[in-house]
Design an enzyme around this catalytic site. Structure first.
Site, PDB file in Angstrom:
ATOM      1  N   TYR A  58       0.880  -1.231  -0.106  1.00  0.00           N
ATOM      2  CA  TYR A  58      -0.004  -0.061  -0.032  1.00  0.00           C
ATOM      3  C   TYR A  58       0.969   1.253  -0.048  1.00  0.00           C
ATOM      4  CZ  TYR A  58      -4.809  -1.003   0.383  1.00  0.00           C
ATOM      5  OH  TYR A  58      -6.183  -1.401   0.062  1.00  0.00           O
ATOM      6  N   GLU A  60      -0.334   4.751  -0.516  1.00  0.00           N
ATOM      7  CA  GLU A  60      -0.995   5.956  -0.658  1.00  0.00           C
ATOM      8  C   GLU A  60      -0.461   7.435  -0.551  1.00  0.00           C
ATOM      9  OE1 GLU A  60      -2.515   3.604   1.361  1.00  0.00           O
ATOM     10  OE2 GLU A  60      -4.490   3.536   1.268  1.00  0.00           O
ATOM     11  N   ASP A 205      -7.188  14.302 -24.508  1.00  0.00           N
ATOM     12  CA  ASP A 205      -7.267  13.023 -24.015  1.00  0.00           C
ATOM     13  C   ASP A 205      -6.622  12.202 -25.130  1.00  0.00           C
ATOM     14  OD1 ASP A 205      -7.673  10.501 -23.684  1.00  0.00           O
ATOM     15  OD2 ASP A 205      -9.795  10.536 -23.280  1.00  0.00           O
ATOM     16  N   THR A 232      -4.430   6.799 -21.336  1.00  0.00           N
ATOM     17  CA  THR A 232      -4.079   5.326 -21.029  1.00  0.00           C
ATOM     18  C   THR A 232      -2.774   5.281 -21.260  1.00  0.00           C
ATOM     19  OG1 THR A 232      -5.054   4.419 -23.046  1.00  0.00           O
ATOM     20  CG2 THR A 232      -6.712   4.451 -21.293  1.00  0.00           C
ATOM     21  N   LYS A 235      -2.092   1.649 -25.057  1.00  0.00           N
ATOM     22  CA  LYS A 235      -2.642   1.602 -26.516  1.00  0.00           C
ATOM     23  C   LYS A 235      -1.263   1.512 -27.137  1.00  0.00           C
ATOM     24  CE  LYS A 235      -7.445   2.601 -25.539  1.00  0.00           C
ATOM     25  NZ  LYS A 235      -7.630   3.551 -24.338  1.00  0.00           N
ATOM     26  N   ARG A 241      -1.729  -1.795 -18.557  1.00  0.00           N
ATOM     27  CA  ARG A 241      -3.234  -1.152 -18.465  1.00  0.00           C
ATOM     28  C   ARG A 241      -3.204  -0.332 -17.407  1.00  0.00           C
ATOM     29  NH1 ARG A 241      -7.361  -2.816 -21.114  1.00  0.00           N
ATOM     30  NH2 ARG A 241      -6.244  -4.066 -22.702  1.00  0.00           N
TER      31      ARG A 241
HETATM   32  N1  DSN Z   1     -12.163   1.013 -25.145  1.00  0.00           N
HETATM   33  C1  DSN Z   1     -11.361   1.861 -25.702  1.00  0.00           C
HETATM   34  C2  DSN Z   1     -11.266   1.832 -27.079  1.00  0.00           C
HETATM   35  O1  DSN Z   1     -11.231   0.655 -27.705  1.00  0.00           O
HETATM   36  O2  DSN Z   1     -10.957   2.694 -27.830  1.00  0.00           O
HETATM   37  C3  DSN Z   1     -11.439   3.415 -25.408  1.00  0.00           C
HETATM   38  O3  DSN Z   1     -12.141   3.147 -23.938  1.00  0.00           O
END
Ligand code: DSN
Length: 424
Positions: A58, A60, A205, A232, A235, A241
């Protein structure tokens, strides 16, 4: 026999059912083609880091300011993740604790807005994301959302005049750039200009294109004065993730940090933060620039391949890693039928609404596909043509089970020539 690093001997002995599912997923990934535009394959080093004892801790708070003891090593990994993220995106502040993209956006809203304030984001049907204010999300119970759209879906050009008009009328506190299904570049400088006129923050974003920006293949919104970037990490950035929030200037950093913890989240997921640090270290290497550039070369090549054969692409092409095919106009069938047909030959993509779609989300007019994952496997332009050929043949022969079975075998043989990192 497929193997993964590290070995899963303990899992096999303890839980054969989960072990069997893991093996099945490994086989599915190795023997199939991943064209979902938001997916990728992490490196063996990132994969190893995600499965470490950092899980047990943990932590925090933030490096140097934690609520529990025993933080000498968690502080090292989180600080490395922060420093590498700042270097990668050329900014003064990074918060690497958001658990995913939607929480990162929620924290960003809570940091910059008061309840009842207005955000202007891209319409979901024109490529935006649920967390940019779709009515089905709880965010719309707290904040107001107004939208911008494309002016012309043949070119993908955003209607910046309309954006300015709506901004002047609704006085949003945030103008939000970013998308999950838009194949073109946004004009960040124009958006910044409109935001300055109405006194709004500019937020990008960049979940889908973070790796393309980090690799220098697409423009960094911070270069046009954007205030905040949310993303994120799994990707195009090819990490574990998770999510992240970046600020161009350190002055906004405190608000963001407070909104993430204690405002919204509790304990950070330290093994994921360690894995983010490893992924960011990989993205800082020169070979990542080559990777990012190749993603776009592959995407443009595949888009052109389809268009040369009569397919209708939304905006008639792509500038990034993804494309949207209008399946009704191209093949006379909906996106769901294309998705299930391609599943039968081991090619994975997703059905997707097209702008102003008259069909339903579970049976929309289009499909979305992208090249980040297949580029990680080392595929280049000639492989795009092979993949395009598989896809068009499957759609043409969709009623012929024997032909699809034969194609499935060919796809499998093709895939095994391009190993998935972490699976042997
Ligand atoms: N699920 C993602 C996508 O496929 O673009 C976005 O959150």
């Amino acid at each position: 026999m497929l193997q993964v690093m590290p070995s899963y001997d303990a899992l096999q002995a303890t839980d054969p059912l989960i072990y069997a599912a893991l093996k099945g997923e490994m086989r599915r990934q190795a023997e199939g083609v991943e064209l979902i535009a938001s997916e990728n394959y992490i490196s063996p080093a990132v994969l190893e880091t995600m499965g470490t004892v950092f899980n047990n801790k943990y932590a925090e708070g933030y490096p140097g300011h934690r609520y529990y003891g025993g933080q000498e090593f968690t502080d090292i990994v989180e600080q490395l993740a922060i420093d590498r993220a700042k270097k990668l995106f050329n900014c003064e502040h990074a918060n690497v604790q958001p658990h995913a993209g939607c929480p990162a956006n929620a924290c960003m809203y809570f940091a910059l807005l008061e309840p009842g304030d207005t955000v202007m984001g891209m319409d979901l049907s024109h490529g935006g994301h649920l967390s940019h204010g779709h009515p089905v999300t709880y965010l719309t119970k707290i904040f107001k959302f107004v939208r911008y759209k494309m002016k012309d879906i043949e070119t993908g050009e955003i209607d910046y005049d309309e954006m300015r008009r709506v901004a002047l009328e609704h006085k949003p506190k945030i103008i939000l750039a970013g998308f999950s299904a838009y194949p073109r570049e946004l004009h960040y400088a124009k958006m910044k200009e409109i935001a300055q006129e109405v006194g709004a923050y500019t937020v990008a974003d960049m979940a889908h294109i973070a790796g393309l920006i980090a690799g220098g293949a697409l423009r960094n919104p911070f270069d046009d004065g954007f205030d905040v970037i949310t993303t994120t990490t799994h990707k195009t950035l090819r990490g574990p993730r998770g999510g992240m929030i970046l600020c161009r200037e350190a002055t906004l950093g405190k608000k963001i940090d407070k909104a993430v913890f204690p405002g919204f989240q509790g304990g950070p997921i330290m093994q994921m933060i360690a894995a983010k640090a490893v992924a960011f270290g990989e993205a800082l290497k020169p070979e990542f620039k080559v990777y990012a550039a190749q993603i776009i070369k592959n995407s443009k090549h595949l888009a052109q391949f389809f268009m040369d054969r009569g397919a209708k692409l939304i905006t008639n092409g792509t500038d990034n890693h993804l494309m949207l095919i209008d399946c009704v106009k191209s093949f006379g069938i909906g996106g769901a039928e294309v998705e299930t047909t391609l599943d039968r030959i081991g090619i994975t993509l997703n059905k997707n609404m097209i702008p102003d779609d008259t069909r339903k989300p579970m049976d929309p007019s289009g499909v979305r596909l992208g090249t980040p994952a297949i580029t990680t496997r080392g595929m280049k332009e000639s492989e795009m043509e092979q993949l395009g050929t598989f896809i068009l043949s499957a759609i043409e022969k969709r009623s012929d089970s024997a032909a699809l079975e034969k194609l499935h075998g060919e796809v499998k043989n093709f895939c095994l020539r391009y190993p998935v990192p972490g699976i042997e």
